[in-house]
Enzyme design. Structure first.
Site, short mmCIF file in Angstrom:
data_model
loop_
_atom_site.label_atom_id
_atom_site.label_comp_id
_atom_site.label_asym_id
_atom_site.label_seq_id
_atom_site.Cartn_x
_atom_site.Cartn_y
_atom_site.Cartn_z
N HIS A 135 -39.96 -5.65 -63.31
CA HIS A 135 -39.86 -4.69 -64.41
C HIS A 135 -38.70 -4.98 -65.35
O HIS A 135 -38.27 -4.08 -66.08
CB HIS A 135 -39.70 -3.27 -63.84
CG HIS A 135 -40.73 -2.88 -62.83
ND1 HIS A 135 -42.06 -2.81 -63.15
CD2 HIS A 135 -40.63 -2.56 -61.52
CE1 HIS A 135 -42.75 -2.45 -62.06
NE2 HIS A 135 -41.90 -2.30 -61.06
N HIS A 146 -47.17 -0.32 -62.00
CA HIS A 146 -47.67 -1.17 -60.92
C HIS A 146 -49.19 -1.26 -60.96
O HIS A 146 -49.83 -1.65 -59.99
CB HIS A 146 -47.24 -0.64 -59.55
CG HIS A 146 -45.78 -0.36 -59.46
ND1 HIS A 146 -45.28 0.92 -59.55
CD2 HIS A 146 -44.73 -1.18 -59.34
CE1 HIS A 146 -43.96 0.86 -59.47
NE2 HIS A 146 -43.60 -0.40 -59.34
#
Lengths: 329, 329
Positions: free
Chosen positions: B57, B216
């Site tokens: 991320h 995700h």
């Protein structure tokens, strides 16, 4: 074509509206034309630096307009040059009485644009000098090379020298010094799509990469199976160091640049491999820059640039800068 | 899978080697474990802030460790939580005697990790407090919401309050205030691939987007034809403002975040549309943040976050910060 946009023909202007809206304290435009992008902060007596080029490479070109870097930028259509009139209007706006340096990439349309703008400025008594970035080793012999991400080092050197109130000759010399010591190798994993075209003008197979591809999709030197990060780094460094030989103990700045769709994680994997491969060759990385510096919209891929540094160059590379797109303390 | 990497199983460690190599003056690691990421600069007497979460991320989470923001970050595998022992080791390293705030995303594994670390710290006499980001409106009711890009505003508020030498209670209150006033909506255009898996675990058709998808790949609220930027912005703002009603004249900070593969150009198109759509609703954008703040590797897509600000919040949002990944003057 999967892009977050409205009408393809409004791509550039919609983008510019967003930029001016988000950064209204820092940037504005001249001559009532959003594509005549200038810093909101004027510095009397400072050499002004103007760049320009096609849209589609953010933060290149306009993202480097700001404190310690550039003063104005002509914004072209996607992969198109701005007009001479736009560069002329920008030059009049940013000239602080000490002359204007034109610093841009080595592309035919841009050269014509800036040369014509220079003539127009001359008639107004505004002194200009020009220099082009031409760092992409795989794009050809030195005199025809394209400018890609390595122009960042020229911006840094010239921007620092101008901020230190150097003369136009001195600012040009700083840019020239950075140019002489900078080389880049790039590679693409996927193409990108020009909004008004709507499809890519080439394809790469699922396992394929294109070594040496340009930021407008110019063909590279080979297409073949995707290599590991370490293998790409080794080949790239061999190319870079064959073109600009370095000696053990030399110091460089390293720029690992993402072309748009490649994750930051991958860029750091390459940065780590590059640091190790350089250390193996006895070359010391003085400072690393990792991220998106010159992109090709949603193209996947990256480029590696090296810039040899001495004490003077280190000072320019470390010089604090702040633009809406790039900040370095 | 087209990634610039070496062995998939080395993805995280290769990335970390690159980060430590590129930013050795700014960050280091504790307990001889590269995944115990800490600032190289310690501040005695300051409340320390520790975050953590899965890799994939960037710049979330470790990219916010630095001056004016966080002090340490536990680095998990791709989309995996770090371990309690790692958070404990980081806490011991960064504690300046004023306690440690745990500030992370609302994911089950992370909550277990930080709760256990908190117990371990308690036995050492290190005081901890915890707060989770939970800004993703489309992920469910407030108590189960996931944390996504809006955690940036919590980092900014808590980081500023800690830098101003606030107490642990005050730093927690700053984070809570930012949390209470922040909401996010996200949407994906393409999936991403976990390196050790090698293929995406869902697909989106060529013309399809997924509104509300998590970082995700958690399913969103609808999949359907790609809308225009302006239409996505309107739907997103309707969702955000239904969940957190604002009045005409209210001021917000706007965050337009790219999920990884989406070009900077597109993010600014959305930022412009968002500014206009907010103005139509009488809401004033105090400050805009546009770029990659919380990504999902090479996922294409974006998120819009709003954070309502008063004078105190503005001061925190404007507070200068500098990390290897993010700088704001």
């Amino acid at each position: 074509m999967k892009k977050l946009m409205n009408r393809p023909e409004d791509y550039v202007d919609d983008m510019l509206r967003g930029i001016y809206s988000a950064h209204k304290d820092d940037v504005t435009y001249a001559a009532g034309d959003m594509r005549c992008y200038v810093s909101a902060h004027k510095h009397a007596g400072k050499v002004a630096i103007v760049t320009g080029g096609g849209t589609g490479h953010l933060p290149l070109f306009l993202g480097y307009v700001g404190e310690g870097l550039l003063d104005g930028c002509g914004v072209g259509g996607v992969f198109q040059s701005p007009s001479p009139e736009q560069i002329y209007e920008i030059s009049k706006e940013v000239d602080g009485g000490a002359g204007v340096l034109y610093l841009y990439g080595n592309y035919t349309g841009d050269i014509m644009t800036f040369d014509m703008a220079s003539e127009m400025c001359g008639m107004d008594g505004i002194e200009t000098k020009s220099i082009v970035g031409a760092d992409d080793v795989n794009s050809g012999a030195p005199e025809v090379r394209r400018g890609v991400a390595g122009i960042f080092f020229m911006y840094k050197a010239a921007g620092a020298k101008a901020a230190q109130m150097g003369s136009l000759e001195q600012v040009l010399a700083a840019a020239q010094k950075a140019k002489d010591h900078t080389r880049t190798v790039g590679f693409a994993l996927t193409p990108c799509i020009i909004p008004e075209v709507g499809h890519a003008n080439f394809t790469l197979a699922e396992n394929e990469m294109a070594m040496g591809m340009g930021i407008h999709g110019e063909p590279g030197i080979w297409n073949g199976p995707l290599k590991t990060s370490r293998a790409i780094v080794e080949e790239s460094l061999d190319t870079l160091l064959k073109d600009m030989p370095l000696s053990r103990g030399d110091e460089i700045c390293l720029l690992v640049n993402g072309l748009g769709a490649t994750s930051i994680e991958e860029l750091y994997i390459m940065a780590g491999d590059a640091a190790e491969a350089l250390a193996d060759r006895g070359i010391c990385v003085y400072r690393s820059f990792v991220g998106e510096f010159a992109t090709s919209m949603e193209m996947a891929g990256a480029s590696l640039s090296i810039c040899r540094v001495d004490e003077e160059m280190k000072e320019w590379m470390d010089y604090p800068v702040s633009t809406p797109f790039y900040c370095q303390r």
